[in-house]
Scaffold this active site. Structure first.
Site, PDB file in Angstrom:
ATOM      1  N   LYS A 106       0.839  -1.198   0.000  1.00 32.82           N
ATOM      2  CA  LYS A 106       0.000   0.000   0.000  1.00 32.82           C
ATOM      3  C   LYS A 106       0.878   1.253   0.000  1.00 32.82           C
ATOM      4  CE  LYS A 106      -0.372   0.061   5.056  1.00 32.82           C
ATOM      5  NZ  LYS A 106      -1.279   0.068   6.206  1.00 32.82           N
TER       6      LYS A 106
ATOM      7  N   TYR B 191      12.406  32.216   7.490  1.00 24.94           N
ATOM      8  CA  TYR B 191      11.198  32.867   7.990  1.00 24.94           C
ATOM      9  C   TYR B 191      11.210  32.993   9.513  1.00 24.94           C
ATOM     10  CZ  TYR B 191       9.064  32.196   3.389  1.00 24.94           C
ATOM     11  OH  TYR B 191       8.773  32.244   2.053  1.00 24.94           O
TER      12      TYR B 191
END
EC number: 5.1.1.1
Length: 362
Positions: A33, A257
Site C-alpha cells: 500500500k 522565515y
C-alpha cells in the site's frame, strides 16, 4: 523537480523479505500500500514475490489492479474499500476482498457476481477502527454463510489487527489474539471453513510467534522499518540533495522565515533545494541533521516549502556537493532519526517523499 534524489535499494527489500520468510512464518503477505511504502508499488511487489512472499496486500482495488498490471500472479487481498466496491473489476483481476461489515457483504451479494468473490471477514480485534465490531460478528458470520451457500462469495479467511503490537508483552496483544480466535470459532459454528487466520503485521511477526497463525502481513518490515524496535532490518532508502548555494555569515544572523534560527558564531550556510513540499517534515526544523562531506551538520531555521538551510560550520562545502538527508550508512542520519526529530513514525517519513524528488532504483 527539486534536483534531490531518492535512491531505492531493492536488494534491501529482497533481504528483508527473505528474513521474514526464513523466520518460519506459515506464509508471508507483502503489503505494498501507499506506493509500496514510498518505494514503488510494482517494484516492491515483484521483489517481495521473487524472494518468497506468497501473497500481496493492498488497501484499494485500484492498487490491486496495479499489482496485476505489474505482472504479479500470487493472490492479492484488498482490505479498505467502500461499500459499493467494483465487483466486476475485483473478479476480473482476481482480487480478494476484506469484508468489515454486513453492509459490505450485502453490497457484494446485491451485485450478483458471476463467480463467487473470495472474501476475508475482517473483525475489529481491539482498535475500534476497521473491521466489524464484536457485537456484529455472529450476524456477519451467519450472513456470510448464507451468501456462500448461494454462491455469491467464498469465505477464504478471518482477519484482524493488533493495536499494541509495537509494545511486545502488552496485554492488549493477548486480548487481540483471543478476540480473533473467538471470531474464527463463531465462523466455524456458522458452518464456514476459512483456511486463513491472519492478525500479525511486522511488529507482531518479529516479537510474537503465537500471533503468526496462517499468514503474516509485512509492510514496514519489507523496507527496513521495525515498529517494535526489537530487530535490525536493512534500510532501503537514501535521500540526497545538491548544495544549491553557499554563503559565509557572521554571528547573530537570523536564518529563514521568522528568524527561528540565529547563528551563534561566524559560520557557513548551505542551501538545499528541497523542503516540506518534498516530504521533509517542517516539525523537524531546528532539530534535524544532514551529512555533508562526511560530517553531521544541523538544519538551521525553519524548513520551508522548497528550501532547507544547513549550518555547515567550517566544512569546505561547494555548490554541487551532495548532502545526505537520510540513508543506511553508518554516519548518515536514519529515517528513524528524522521521525524522532519530527515527533512522528518512520512510516510517515518514507511515504511522504514527494514526486518532485527524482527516483533512482537499483
Amino acid at each position: 523537480m527539486s534536483a534531490a534524489t531518492l535512491t531505492i535499494d531493492l536488494s534491501a527489500v529482497a533481504e528483508n523479505t527473505r528474513r521474514f520468510v526464513r523466520a518460519g512464518s506459515p506464509a508471508v503477505l507483502a503489503v505494498v500500500k501507499a506506493d509500496g511504502f514510498g518505494h514503488g508499488l510494482a517494484d516492491v511487489a515483484r521483489t517481495a514475490v521473487a524472494n518468497g512472499a506468497t501473497w500481496i496486500g493492498v488497501t484499494s482495488v485500484a492498487e490491486g489492479v496495479a499489482v496485476r498490471a505489474a505482472g504479479v500472479t500470487v493472490p492479492v487481498l484488498s482490505w479498505l474499500n467502500p461499500v459499493q466496491v467494483d465487483v466486476p473489476t475485483v473478479l476480473r483481476h482476481r482480487i480478494d476482498l476484506a469484508v468489515p461489515s454486513g453492509r459490505h457483504l450485502a453490497a457484494i451479494v446485491a451485485a450478483e457476481p458471476r463467480h463467487p468473490v473470495r472474501v476475508h471477514l475482517q473483525l475489529d480485534t481491539g482498535m475500534a477502527r476497521d473491521g466489524a465490531a464484536p457485537e456484529e460478528w455472529a450476524g456477519l458470520m451467519a450472513a456470510a454463510r448464507r451468501a456462500e451457500v448461494a454462491g455469491w462469495v467464498t469465505v477464504v479467511g478471518v482477519m484482524g489487527h493488533l493495536a499494541m503490537a509495537d509494545r511486545p508483552g502488552h496485554p492488549g496483544n493477548a486480548q487481540g489474539k483471543s478476540a480473533l480466535l473467538r471470531g474464527v470459532a463463531l465462523a466455524e459454528q456458522a458452518g464456514l471453513r476459512p483456511t486463513l487466520r491472519h492478525l500479525a503485521a511486522t511488529a507482531a511477526t518479529l516479537t510474537d510467534p503465537s500471533a503468526h497463525l496462517d499468514l503474516v502481513r509485512i509492510g514496514a518490515g519489507l523496507v527496513g522499518i521495525d515498529p517494535s524496535g526489537s530487530t535490525r532490518l536493512r534500510p532501503s532508502l537514501r535521500l540526497t540533495a545538491p548544495v544549491a548555494q553557499v554563503r559565509r555569515v557572521g554571528a547573530g544572523v537570523g536564518v529563514g522565515y521568522g528568524h527561528t534560527g540565529v547563528t551563534g558564531r561566524p559560520t557557513t550556510l548551505a542551501l538545499l533545494p528541497l523542503g516540506y513540499a518534498d516530504g521533509l517534515p517542517r516539525s523537524a526544523s531546528g532539530r534535524a541533521q544532514v551529512l555533508v562531506r562526511g560530517r553531521r551538520c544541523p538544519v538551521i531555521g525553519v524548513i520551508s516549502m522548497d528550501q532547507t538551510v544547513v549550518d555547515v560550520g567550517d566544512v569546505p562545502v561547494e555548490p554541487g556537493d551532495q548532502a545526505v538527508l537520510f540513508g543506511p550508512g553508518r554516519a548518515e542520519p536514519a529515517v528513524e532519526e528524522w521521525a524522532a526529530w519530527a515527533g512522528t513514525i518512520p512510516h510517515e517519513i518514507v511515504t511522504g517523499i514527494g514526486h518532485r524528488v527524482g527516483r533512482s532504483v537499483r
